[in-house]
Each structure stands twice: as C-alpha cells, then as structure tokens.
Scaffold this motif. Structure first.
Motif, PDB file in Angstrom:
ATOM      1  N   ASN A   1      -7.332 -10.744   5.531  1.00  0.00           N
ATOM      2  CA  ASN A   1      -6.699  -9.479   5.162  1.00  0.00           C
ATOM      3  C   ASN A   1      -7.305  -8.293   5.914  1.00  0.00           C
ATOM      4  O   ASN A   1      -7.787  -7.338   5.304  1.00  0.00           O
ATOM      5  CB  ASN A   1      -6.834  -9.253   3.647  1.00  0.00           C
ATOM      6  N   PRO A   2      -7.297  -8.319   7.246  1.00  0.00           N
ATOM      7  CA  PRO A   2      -7.863  -7.181   7.978  1.00  0.00           C
ATOM      8  C   PRO A   2      -7.072  -5.895   7.775  1.00  0.00           C
ATOM      9  O   PRO A   2      -7.591  -4.808   8.053  1.00  0.00           O
ATOM     10  CB  PRO A   2      -7.808  -7.646   9.440  1.00  0.00           C
ATOM     11  N   TRP A   3      -5.834  -5.989   7.287  1.00  0.00           N
ATOM     12  CA  TRP A   3      -5.005  -4.795   7.079  1.00  0.00           C
ATOM     13  C   TRP A   3      -5.659  -3.809   6.117  1.00  0.00           C
ATOM     14  O   TRP A   3      -5.369  -2.607   6.175  1.00  0.00           O
ATOM     15  CB  TRP A   3      -3.635  -5.212   6.537  1.00  0.00           C
ATOM     16  N   SER A   4      -6.527  -4.276   5.248  1.00  0.00           N
ATOM     17  CA  SER A   4      -7.192  -3.384   4.293  1.00  0.00           C
ATOM     18  C   SER A   4      -8.670  -3.185   4.607  1.00  0.00           C
ATOM     19  O   SER A   4      -9.430  -2.735   3.750  1.00  0.00           O
ATOM     20  CB  SER A   4      -7.030  -3.924   2.866  1.00  0.00           C
ATOM     21  N   ASP A   5      -9.089  -3.510   5.821  1.00  0.00           N
ATOM     22  CA  ASP A   5     -10.502  -3.362   6.165  1.00  0.00           C
ATOM     23  C   ASP A   5     -10.869  -1.916   6.463  1.00  0.00           C
ATOM     24  O   ASP A   5     -11.960  -1.472   6.119  1.00  0.00           O
ATOM     25  CB  ASP A   5     -10.858  -4.253   7.355  1.00  0.00           C
TER      26      ASP A   5
END
Length: 598
Positions: free
Chosen positions: A97-101
């Motif tokens: 889930n890099p979209w929320s990193d």
C-alpha cells in the motif's frame, strides 16, 4: 480528533467505502480506527516571541494514534493551511500500500489547501512506538506526533508490564517561518537554518528564555515503573537524553523489541523511536529529564544548537518543590562520540521465540553506497554556499531531483520521462573516501531522478559508506520507507569487503527502519524485498534531504494478487504539473481521476 468504531460518522461516502473494504480485508481480530487530522495555522509563543505555524488539531506535537498490532487506521487529513503537504507514517510498513505512505513526489502529490485526503494506514508486524509526520519541505517541524502500537489480543510485552506510560516527543523550534527560510536558502544555495532551541513535548524547558513557567512536567509515583516512549522528531540533530539519578532500561527501538539493556543515558537520531523502562526509586523530589545535541561534525563547526532542554519528573506526595531540580550528571557533552559509540554498541534484537530474527542469508543484490556532502557549481561563484556555490548532497554521487509528478503514479501507469532505472550499485569512482581534503572532482554530483529497481523477494545487502568529501563527514541517519532491515555490522574507515563481513552479527542484529552511518565509517544492512511498491530512501537530517541525499527503490510485483501493489484509491491528490506523456490534456478533476481508474 478521534472517532472510535461504532460511533463514527463518516465525512464522505468515499470514507464509508474504504472502511467497508478494510473490514473485508482484515482478519476478525484486527480493529479499525478512524481519526480526523485538521491542519491549520495557530499562534504559539516560545522564547519570548510569538509566531504562527501549521499544526494538527490545534496541538504541538500533534495527536497520538493508538492501535494494537495488526490494526488498520483511516486518517482523514483536512488541509486548512496555506500550502500543500503530505503525511508519512514513519516505520509503518504499509504492506502493498505505497499509496498511503506519504513522501511528496515519491508516492503522492501534496494535499492542496482546502482539500482533504484519507490515508489507510495498515499495521502488520510493528509493535512498540513509531510516529507520523509531514513529508513536505520542512513542515514536519510542527506537524508530527507519536504512534503507540500495543501487543495484539492474547499476547503481552516480553518484559514485566509497566504500571503506566509516558510519551516524550523531542522537536526543534525556529523563531521564524522555517519553510520560508529554507525556500530562500534553496534558491541562493546557502546553508539552511539551525534551530534556536530543542523542545520536549513542545516546550524548551527551564534553561530557555521565557520558558520556566511552561516546562513540561509529569507527576510520577514512587516505586512504579513507567514505559517512556521517546520520539526524536527534531529536524537535524542526534540527541543525548538522560533522567537525573534514574537509570533507563532500553526495551524497544523503531517498533521492534531489543534485549533489555540498562543505561544512564541514550543517543537517539532524528526519525528514531525508543522505548525505555524507568523505575521511580529515588528519594521523592523533582528530577530533570534533559537533552542536548550530539554533534558529530568536525570540531571547528560550532554553530549547532547548544540549548540544554528539560522536562521535569515530579514525585507525588507532599515533598516541597526545590528551587532547582536535580540535573542529570550522566548527560554526555556535545561532541562525546565515545559515549555515543558505547551506547549504540550495546543494542541487540531480542531474538526470542516469540520475536525471532530472520536475517536474509541468500543475498542476490549487493550495493555499496557513498553518502556525501557536495556542491553544485554556480556561474561566477554567484551563490551563497561553500566556495560561492550551492550546497548539495548525494548518494553514490547522485543528488536526487523531485519529478513533476510522483514516482509511484508514473511507475504504476507506465508513464515515461519522470525517472530512470539506473541508480548505480557502486560509486562512479573508487577513492579513499575518508581522506581529508579530497580533490575537487569528488565534490560535484550529478543531479537526476535515478531509482533502483528490485525483483520481488530479492535479498539485498547495502553498505553505506560515510565520506570526507568537502571535509564535511558526520553521522547520517538513513531511513527506508516500507521496510525494516537488519543492521549486520558497522565500523570506522573505508569498508573492507574481505575482512569486515567476518564481523557481521547473524544472531541478534538490530531490526530498525533508521540507522546512523558513522562519521567517516560504514554500516551494512540487509532486508528481503517482499513488499512491492515504490519506497523512499533518505537521510533523516532534513537539510541533507533537501539537498538531495535520497533515492527511490521500486520493488516489483510478485506475480499474484496477494504479492502485488494494491490498486490506488480514487481520490489521490492531483499533481499541479501536467502529464506530458498523455495524449490529451487533463482539464479538470474528472480527467485527473481517470488516471487512477482500474
């Protein structure tokens, strides 16, 4: 502002959809929590002057997020400030889930003023203390807070449970608008500002001007043991910390447990978190918790922040408050690198049956990365940095440039022209990296957006080599997003590939997400690239990050849905820059959202 499950009133239909999806994906025992972060300017008075700065929910430091191991948190960030920003969940691996990193122009573009974005923060193996902070410009100086991760249901601490706990957040204070100052320095090439004081839970303490009445205080009970959760959120300094007349037992570091070690002071780098047990067993009274900078730069550089910042532990009861609480005699002096080395050398992973180590043993990729201070040449020595040039920094002589859109989107949508895949495994030239007065040709880096691509499940070994380029070696706390890693070994001088690996610790190496590269020395780390996505590598001294001491690591998908990057949420913040590779212009938000459609 926190909204617990069962009483939450979602602010949008989108949030309801996200929450429903999370419930389907999470196991039955995991919990889902919801927070609203409202960012706006607020006036603060410190050191005899008042300024306005951006904070979360009108608090500095910001709110504490509390979860159990394996939980998920949705944080709806409402930006009511004057400029765009992002939030990073430091040390949270965010599986798939890099979209929320959160790092700006790496995994997303800024949340613009007047808009909001909901982060899905997925906890997995982390346990202990982590933190969250802004990841845009130097906004994290005022936008940050702690994350507390308790053991999961049916488990407990690997030590006797404490009677109570305390959170200590260490930060930096600037009397001026630090983002404005840094923006000007980036244009002129000058050095970035030094803090005028450090703070403990937002306060400078008894020894700072106009601060004695606001010193942070905690009432404690004789005989009780407290779990003190320490976050170093300051911008550019490693710090010594001690509590007068009280020993500390270190039990956790960066959301992992360590073998208990009892000390009378600690060293903590920017980005690191540390859990210590303190038993209140001294004569009832008032005792200072004090911090001061550990300065590892060369001795003739003396313009660092020399404040001695304090909080007070006050024993409960009828004891009379002294005129001067006891000051910790064990607090090392500013440049005591021997004390720092002795402390760091004591830390080991717990390596128990419940908390085992899993050191990668079949290394497929080895990297040797030089960590350098540099200069960018200016025409006619017209800049305000060293030698009339622009101050810079690099990894393997590459000074990272932010692209016009985030690397994650460009990678996920196969957009060309935003980065190249040729970040080198080795320095471009080999020389005596720790020699003083190195030749001029070692000081000028390449400015580029070069990233490193890794196959899924590759086992990676990286050796970071400190250098004396520009006679500017110092400790560099290197932080990896999306992962923790094992610290195999470290030492001074140039890394020797024949002899130094013989000293590696395979039994109980530290597992952390941030580690210091010693001044004129090296550190070797290992990890398994099992979390697909786009992940940032950078020095957590923000002045070095601003100058380019960073890169991006892309980990490919593993071939199944369960080993691949998740689909992006439909409401990612739009990038202001146009997407030059698209055939038609993006005229409105509807067109922008089409980029994220499945």
């Amino acid at each position: 502002m926190k909204m617990e499950s069962g009483s939450v009133h979602a602010t949008s239909a989108l949030l309801y959809l996200l929450v429903a999806a999370a419930f389907l994906l999470r196991t039955a025992h995991a919990k889902v929590h919801y927070y609203d972060f409202v960012l706006r300017e607020k006036n603060y008075t410190r050191l005899c002057s008042t300024k306005s700065m951006l904070v979360v929910n009108d608090s500095f430091p910001g709110p504490v997020i509390r979860v159990q191991k394996g939980d998920t948190v949705f944080v709806n960030v409402h930006n009511q400030g004057y400029y765009g920003l992002t939030i990073h969940w430091h040390g949270v691996k965010q599986p798939r889930n890099p979209w929320s990193d959160g790092p700006e122009y790496v995994t997303q573009c800024p949340i613009q003023p007047g808009t909001n974005f909901t982060y899905e923060v997925i906890f997995s193996k982390e346990e202990g203390t982590l933190w969250w902070h802004a990841h845009s410009d130097w906004t994290r100086s005022s936008v940050h807070g702690a994350i507390v991760i308790y053991p999961g249901d049916g488990t407990s601490y690997p030590y006797t449970a404490p009677d109570d706990e305390e959170i200590i957040v260490l930060g930096s204070w600037y009397t001026a608008d630090v983002n404005q100052e840094v923006a000007e320095d980036m244009v002129t090439g000058a050095d970035t500002p030094r803090s005028v004081s450090y703070v403990i839970n937002g306060q400078p303490g008894d020894f700072a001007n106009c601060s004695k009445n606001s010193t942070y205080r905690r009432v404690v009970d004789y005989g009780k043991t407290y779990l003190v959760r320490i976050v170093n959120a300051d911008m550019n300094a490693e710090l010594f910390l001690a509590i007068a007349e009280h020993n500390m037992t270190v039990v956790g570091l960066d959301g992992n447990y360590v073998k208990p070690v009892t000390v009378d002071f600690i060293v903590i780098s920017p980005g690191q978190t540390m859990d210590v047990l303190v038993t209140m067993n001294q004569a009832p009274g008032h005792y200072y918790l004090a911090i001061r900078q550990y300065d590892s730069a060369r001795p003739d550089v003396t313009d660092y922040d020399k404040t001695n910042v304090t909080a007070i532990f006050m024993y409960s009861g009828n004891n009379t408050a002294p005129a001067n609480p006891v000051f910790p005699h064990s607090l090392p002096t500013y440049e005591d690198f021997i004390a720092a080395d002795i402390f760091l050398g004591k830390l080991r992973s717990l390596a128990s049956a419940e908390h085992p180590v899993d050191v990668p043993m079949n290394v497929t990729t080895k990297m040797y990365i030089t960590v350098e201070m540099n200069q960018i040449l200016c025409p006619n020595a017209s800049c305000e940095g060293i030698n009339g040039n622009r101050l810079s920094s690099s990894l393997n002589n590459i000074s990272f440039l932010n692209p016009s859109t985030d690397v994650l989107l460009a990678y996920y949508r196969n957009l060309s022209g935003y980065y190249t895949l040729d970040f080198p495994n080795w320095p471009p030239t080999m020389f005596n990296f720790t020699q003083s007065d190195l030749p001029f040709n070692t000081t000028v880096p390449i400015q580029a957006t070069k990233v490193k691509m890794l196959e899924y499940n590759e086992e990676v070994e990286m050796t970071f080599q400190g250098t004396e380029v520009l006679n500017a070696s110092e400790n560099h706390p290197m932080h990896l997003h999306g992962y923790s890693f094992y610290v195999m070994g470290s030492g001074y001088g140039n890394f020797d590939n024949n002899t130094d690996p013989l000293t590696y610790n395979y039994d109980d190496p530290l597992e952390v997400n941030t580690i210091g590269v010693p001044k004129n020395g090296w550190v070797t780390i290992r990890f398994k690239a099992s979390n697909p996505g786009v992940w940032f590598w950078h020095c957590h001294l923000d002045r070095h990050l601003s100058w380019g001491m960073s890169t991006v690591m892309i980990v490919k998908n593993g071939g199944t849905p369960e080993t691949s990057i998740r689909s992006p949420p439909p409401n990612m913040p739009a990038c202001e820059a146009s997407f030059a590779t698209y055939l038609e212009p993006l005229d409105d938000q509807t067109d922008q959202n089409r980029l994220f459609a499945d």
